[in-house]
Design an enzyme around this catalytic site. Structure first.
Site, PDB file in Angstrom:
ATOM      1  N   SER A 115       0.966   3.899   1.688  1.00 57.91           N
ATOM      2  CA  SER A 115       0.784   4.800   1.480  1.00 57.91           C
ATOM      3  C   SER A 115       0.081   6.233   2.238  1.00 57.91           C
ATOM      4  CB  SER A 115       0.691   5.286  -0.227  1.00 57.91           C
ATOM      5  OG  SER A 115      -0.752   5.334  -0.411  1.00 57.91           O
ATOM      6  N   CYS A 116      -1.326   5.705   2.184  1.00 58.03           N
ATOM      7  CA  CYS A 116      -2.648   6.443   2.739  1.00 58.03           C
ATOM      8  C   CYS A 116      -3.091   5.983   4.422  1.00 58.03           C
ATOM      9  CB  CYS A 116      -3.569   5.901   2.572  1.00 58.03           C
ATOM     10  SG  CYS A 116      -4.500   4.048   2.563  1.00 58.03           S
ATOM     11  N   GLY A 117      -2.101   4.574   5.090  1.00 56.41           N
ATOM     12  CA  GLY A 117      -2.686   4.321   6.580  1.00 56.41           C
ATOM     13  C   GLY A 117      -4.444   3.974   6.846  1.00 56.41           C
TER      14      GLY A 117
END
Length: 277
Positions: A115-117
């Site tokens: 979801s965020c990297g």
């Protein structure tokens, strides 16, 4: 589709009817990326194109920029499951002799999720100073007709083979200035899908990707804009919204950023000179 999908039991409720049935889900597994034998990052990804993913990740980190800087990528034979088999969840990237190896410390180790990297890592200044190439149109000025852009989401959707079975994957596609689909990748993480595209281009000696259009199936986060800039891509288009920092990065680097590209409408947040309005 092997490890790309998995089957799980689900209780399905439809209009009051309840039944148990198997469902096809997208696979999510960790991939540890090592650099010259040292752990660098772990990302949650859909198995497949792992070498491209690792190479693209290192492009976005400013470590790689040309195919000749990469010696090889291998699965680590020591990363085994309980039964002694290779998990194929650890890769080691070896740089070519003479290529600087970044300082890998505890602070530099990165944990990325679907979801965020690269959560909280990058900044506008960091991208500006580490980008190998300016964002350019290529040999001729890039002018994209709105009708060409409107067609890209459907072309991307038509190429999503695994999404049709699971409904749970992001996708990223690379298009030529005339709308030809050049490459496409799917992954549970939107940043992974882009890394797989960029990594494939690096390994094929095609960076920078001047004159091309990157189309993504979700929102345009700062991280995706960062990856486009690091690969020299002049146009990033998304079916959903961009973030404020993505818009700032596009404006500062000269990249065209398009959001809410759906049907016959779009919002152009930066670089409107490349769209033939």
């Amino acid at each position: 589709m092997g490890r790309v999908t998995a089957r799980r039991r689900v209780i399905r409720v439809r209009d009051g009817a309840v039944n148990a049935r198997p469902d096809t889900l997208v696979t999510e597994e960790p991939l540890e990326i090592r650099l010259n034998g040292k752990p660098l990052a772990i990302t949650m990804r859909t198995p497949g194109d792992d070498f491209d993913l690792a190479a693209g990740f290192l492009v976005s980190e400013g470590v790689l920029g040309r195919a000749d800087e990469l010696a090889n990528i291998v699965y680590c034979a020591g990363a085994t499951a309980d039964d002694g088999g290779n998990t194929y969840n650890v890769v080691d990237v070896r740089l070519a002799p003479g290529v600087p190896v970044p300082d890998i410390t505890l602070e530099r180790n990165v944990y990325t999720t679907s979801s965020c990297g690269l959560c909280g890592k990058a900044s506008l200044d960091a991208v500006r100073t580490t980008a190998r190439w300016p964002v350019t149109d290529g040999p001729t000025p890039l002018r994209l007709a709105p009708e060409l852009l409107y067609a890209l989401p459907d072309r991307l959707r038509e190429s999503q083979r695994v999404f049709d079975r699971t409904g749970g994957l992001h996708a990223a596609a690379l298009f030529s200035p005339d709308g030809e689909l050049l490459d496409v990748r799917e992954d549970v993480g939107r940043h992974n899908a882009v890394d797989k595209l960029v990594g494939a281009a690096l390994r094929q000696g095609r960076l920078p990707l001047a004159g091309n259009v990157l189309m993504v199936s979700g929102r345009a986060s700062f991280e995706l804009a960062q990856k486009a800039v690091m690969a020299g891509i002049p146009v990033l288009a998304a079916v959903s919204a961009p973030s404020s920092l993505a818009v700032d990065l596009a404006a500062e680097t000269g990249m065209t950023l398009i959001g809410f590209l759906r049907g016959s409408s779009m919002n152009i947040y930066a670089g409107e000179q490349r769209v033939a309005l």
